[in-house]
Design a protein around this motif. Structure first.
Motif, mmCIF file in Angstrom:
data_model
loop_
_atom_site.group_PDB
_atom_site.id
_atom_site.type_symbol
_atom_site.label_atom_id
_atom_site.label_comp_id
_atom_site.label_asym_id
_atom_site.label_seq_id
_atom_site.Cartn_x
_atom_site.Cartn_y
_atom_site.Cartn_z
ATOM 1 N N GLY A 195 46.626 49.068 36.040
ATOM 2 C CA GLY A 195 45.574 48.147 36.465
ATOM 3 C C GLY A 195 44.691 48.738 37.541
ATOM 4 O O GLY A 195 43.460 48.590 37.521
ATOM 5 N N GLN A 196 45.304 49.436 38.511
ATOM 6 C CA GLN A 196 44.524 50.049 39.582
ATOM 7 C C GLN A 196 43.689 51.216 39.073
ATOM 8 O O GLN A 196 42.518 51.357 39.416
ATOM 9 N N ASP A 197 44.302 52.065 38.241
ATOM 10 C CA ASP A 197 43.592 53.249 37.748
ATOM 11 C C ASP A 197 42.389 52.887 36.899
ATOM 12 O O ASP A 197 41.364 53.580 36.923
ATOM 13 N N ASN A 198 42.491 51.817 36.136
ATOM 14 C CA ASN A 198 41.422 51.436 35.214
ATOM 15 C C ASN A 198 40.593 50.249 35.703
ATOM 16 O O ASN A 198 39.787 49.709 34.945
ATOM 17 N N HIS A 199 40.825 49.815 36.959
ATOM 18 C CA HIS A 199 40.024 48.751 37.591
ATOM 19 C C HIS A 199 39.992 47.481 36.727
ATOM 20 O O HIS A 199 38.938 46.886 36.501
ATOM 21 N N ILE A 200 41.169 47.097 36.225
ATOM 22 C CA ILE A 200 41.245 45.937 35.338
ATOM 23 C C ILE A 200 40.814 44.662 36.045
ATOM 24 O O ILE A 200 40.096 43.824 35.483
ATOM 25 N N PHE A 201 41.230 44.494 37.312
ATOM 26 C CA PHE A 201 40.892 43.272 38.050
ATOM 27 C C PHE A 201 39.381 43.146 38.178
ATOM 28 O O PHE A 201 38.798 42.090 37.905
ATOM 29 N N GLU A 202 38.724 44.242 38.617
ATOM 30 C CA GLU A 202 37.264 44.203 38.788
ATOM 31 C C GLU A 202 36.555 43.977 37.453
ATOM 32 O O GLU A 202 35.544 43.267 37.376
ATOM 33 N N MET A 203 37.104 44.584 36.380
ATOM 34 C CA MET A 203 36.502 44.410 35.056
ATOM 35 C C MET A 203 36.531 42.943 34.637
ATOM 36 O O MET A 203 35.526 42.389 34.156
ATOM 37 N N MET A 204 37.680 42.290 34.833
ATOM 38 C CA MET A 204 37.794 40.881 34.457
ATOM 39 C C MET A 204 36.912 40.003 35.347
ATOM 40 O O MET A 204 36.327 39.019 34.880
ATOM 41 N N GLN A 205 36.820 40.367 36.614
ATOM 42 C CA GLN A 205 35.965 39.606 37.534
ATOM 43 C C GLN A 205 34.503 39.702 37.108
ATOM 44 O O GLN A 205 33.782 38.693 37.080
ATOM 45 N N ASN A 206 34.050 40.912 36.753
ATOM 46 C CA ASN A 206 32.666 41.093 36.305
ATOM 47 C C ASN A 206 32.400 40.347 35.004
ATOM 48 O O ASN A 206 31.334 39.747 34.825
ATOM 49 N N LEU A 207 33.372 40.391 34.089
ATOM 50 C CA LEU A 207 33.213 39.661 32.828
ATOM 51 C C LEU A 207 33.053 38.161 33.071
ATOM 52 O O LEU A 207 32.191 37.509 32.476
ATOM 53 N N LEU A 208 33.892 37.629 33.951
ATOM 54 C CA LEU A 208 33.820 36.196 34.253
ATOM 55 C C LEU A 208 32.477 35.836 34.888
ATOM 56 O O LEU A 208 31.868 34.816 34.540
ATOM 57 N N GLU A 209 32.008 36.682 35.802
ATOM 58 C CA GLU A 209 30.701 36.437 36.429
ATOM 59 C C GLU A 209 29.590 36.386 35.383
ATOM 60 O O GLU A 209 28.737 35.494 35.403
ATOM 61 N N GLN A 210 29.588 37.363 34.457
ATOM 62 C CA GLN A 210 28.543 37.406 33.435
ATOM 63 C C GLN A 210 28.617 36.206 32.498
ATOM 64 O O GLN A 210 27.588 35.667 32.072
ATOM 65 N N LEU A 211 29.845 35.777 32.173
ATOM 66 C CA LEU A 211 29.995 34.603 31.309
ATOM 67 C C LEU A 211 29.422 33.351 31.986
ATOM 68 O O LEU A 211 28.727 32.547 31.354
ATOM 69 N N LEU A 212 29.700 33.191 33.276
ATOM 70 C CA LEU A 212 29.222 32.006 33.991
ATOM 71 C C LEU A 212 27.718 32.030 34.186
ATOM 72 O O LEU A 212 27.064 30.988 34.200
ATOM 73 N N ILE A 213 27.160 33.239 34.349
ATOM 74 C CA ILE A 213 25.711 33.353 34.550
ATOM 75 C C ILE A 213 24.960 33.088 33.242
ATOM 76 O O ILE A 213 24.024 32.293 33.187
ATOM 77 N N HIS A 214 25.386 33.751 32.159
ATOM 78 C CA HIS A 214 24.630 33.687 30.901
ATOM 79 C C HIS A 214 25.102 32.574 29.971
ATOM 80 O O HIS A 214 24.325 32.132 29.105
ATOM 81 N N GLN A 215 26.355 32.129 30.130
ATOM 82 C CA GLN A 215 26.903 31.036 29.332
ATOM 83 C C GLN A 215 26.572 31.177 27.845
ATOM 84 O O GLN A 215 25.914 30.315 27.247
ATOM 85 N N PRO A 216 27.009 32.267 27.215
ATOM 86 C CA PRO A 216 26.705 32.470 25.793
ATOM 87 C C PRO A 216 27.435 31.459 24.911
ATOM 88 O O PRO A 216 28.519 30.978 25.251
ATOM 89 N N GLU A 217 26.851 31.154 23.758
ATOM 90 C CA GLU A 217 27.481 30.214 22.834
ATOM 91 C C GLU A 217 28.789 30.784 22.284
ATOM 92 O O GLU A 217 29.760 30.062 22.094
#
Length: 479
Positions: free
Chosen positions: A18-40
């Motif tokens: 998780g640390q080597d591949n920045h999984i936490f940050e990746m999921m955080q960024n994904l969640l941010e983009q989902l909330l901003i763009h709210q795709p169908e």
């Protein structure tokens, strides 16, 4: 997981992955983009976002009053980071853009561009493939709080915001002497930065609106707006003095942009302290262990404990100790591996010092899967090392330790019976220090992301630097 079976022993490979591949940050960024763009349909949207792989590209805003040098800094930054420079001028110059044509009309008639049109142009530019792929630097935008809020509403958030500051008297003097090269767009100054080539000198032009009165009016408007913009970026903003050489300003900006913001991701520190004999590694390791609960692993002490405990490794090490010979790397690494595999090291993290001492040992440690995620080199000059170590003494009666300069013995009688450890002799220290610095170049190259600290200062100041390097992300080095 079944909560009734706690505590759960999570395999060390999981948090490490998780640390080597920045999984936490990746999921955080994904969640941010989902909330901003709210795709169908969120799944294709997330797949597209992950394929784009642009979470780490530069997204920078540079603000500052007229003549603060923000355009020059923005241009240099784009060249260094290979990113897109976005200014009001190149937004207005976009071909086949309805918004650009509307902006020009408003500018001609009203001498200003409506917020909605300007931010619309910015949105167009930031959503282009090149900006998404290489990142961007916004020069002088947003100009007002309303624009900053509109950018946030659209999800166009910078990662770093830099505000350049300088006294108004300095800015007015700078602005009056400003000249622009119409061919390259480079900015020069009649006093501070006049080009040596006569060809460039002859084609320089004086930009509009740089008189003292006009500059003062623009400064007044800037000061009114900037105090309302700053609260929009409370955690990503850095103010830098522009009243210094432009190169110094640039390197301060670059250093800030290359430093990531502190992450909320779970983090297990694996700290390596490198430094010559007497550089303070043991003290710093103790301070880190006390404050953060890390396991303090001194390689030399680990070998002594193995001998004292008469373990399997201790029996292998004992003959080398008796003959005062160097313990082979193969035995040291096995002893280290046994300690680092224990559950307290896996859960709490560790701070290691005394190993590796050269490139081969560092590669062995890495091949065994025990790579540190923070490395610090403590640099101390030889004179300071000699002062720290050659003046150490031990009382053979009480076992108390003294230092002839920093902790002198209380009486003449005590001083008369003090003994010096042979390892504290000047000859031995010079030999060990020379050996360390002979190998340190290869180690620094191997750990090219390591942080170098001046160890010749107050130990608690050194600790603050180390602590900052642990809790903050490592700077991104652009090649």
């Amino acid at each position: 997981m079944d909560a009734t079976t706690a505590p759960h022993l999570i395999p060390p490979e999981m948090p490490q992955y998780g640390q080597d591949n920045h999984i936490f940050e990746m999921m955080q960024n994904l969640l941010e983009q989902l909330l901003i763009h709210q795709p169908e349909d969120p799944i294709p949207f997330m797949i597209s976002h992950l394929r784009r792989n642009n979470d780490n590209v530069p997204k920078v805003v540079i603000l500052g009053p007229p003549a603060s040098g923000k355009t020059t800094i923005a241009m240099w930054l784009c060249k260094h980071l290979n990113s897109n420079l976005i200014t009001k001028e190149n937004l207005l110059g976009k071909d086949f853009s309805y918004l650009a044509e509307e902006a020009k009309k408003h500018l001609q008639v009203y001498k200003r561009i409506p917020n909605s049109i300007l931010i619309g142009l910015v949105q167009e530019s930031l959503n282009e493939d090149d900006s998404l792929r290489r990142g961007w630097v916004l020069d002088g935008i947003p100009e007002r709080r309303e624009q900053a809020l509109m950018l946030q509403t659209l999800g166009l958030m910078p990662k770093h915001v830099i505000v350049l500051n300088a006294p108004d008297t300095v800015l007015i003097e700078r602005n009056v002497g400003k000249r622009i090269d119409p061919v390259t767009g480079e900015i020069y100054h009649t006093t501070f930065d006049w080009p040596p080539e006569s060809e460039i000198q002859n084609r320089l032009i004086e930009p509009d609106g740089i008189s003292e009165i006009e500059t003062a009016k623009r400064l007044l408007e800037y000061h009114r707006n900037i105090i309302r913009i700053l609260p929009s970026y409370p955690k990503i903003l850095k103010q830098i003095s522009a009243d210094q050489p432009c190169v110094d300003v640039f390197y301060q900006v670059l250093s800030y942009v290359q430093t990531g913001h502190r992450s909320n991701a779970p983090f297990t520190p694996k700290v390596l302290l490198c430094g010559p004999l007497g550089s303070g590694k043991s003290l710093q390791a103790t301070l880190l262990a006390q404050k953060y609960g890390l396991v303090n692993i001194c390689c030399g002490q680990l070998l002594k404990e193995a001998v004292a405990a008469k373990s399997n490794f201790g029996e292998l090490i004992q003959p080398f100790f008796e003959k005062q010979m160097t313990v082979p790397d193969s035995i040291i690494t096995k002893a280290l591996a046994e300690r680092l595999d224990q559950q307290d090291c896996i859960q709490k993290g560790w701070v290691l010092h005394g190993f590796p001492r050269d490139l081969d040992q560092a590669q062995m440690l890495n091949n065994m899967g025990y790579s540190p995620n923070r490395v610090f080199f403590l640099n101390v000059p030889l004179d300071s090392i000699l002062e720290r170590l050659t003046l150490r003494r031990t009382d053979p009666v009480t076992g108390e330790r003294f230092h002839l300069m920093y902790k002198p013995p209380p009486t003449i009688e005590v001083q008369a019976r003090l003994l010096q450890n042979p390892k504290d002799s000047e000859e031995h220290i010079r030999l060990q220090t020379d050996l360390f610095y002979r190998n340190s170049g290869d180690l620094e190259q191997y750990y090219d992301w390591a942080i170098t600290i001046n160890g010749d200062q107050d130990p608690y100041t050194v600790f603050e630097y180390i602590e900052s390097g642990i809790i903050n992300p490592l700077p991104k080095k652009v090649t």
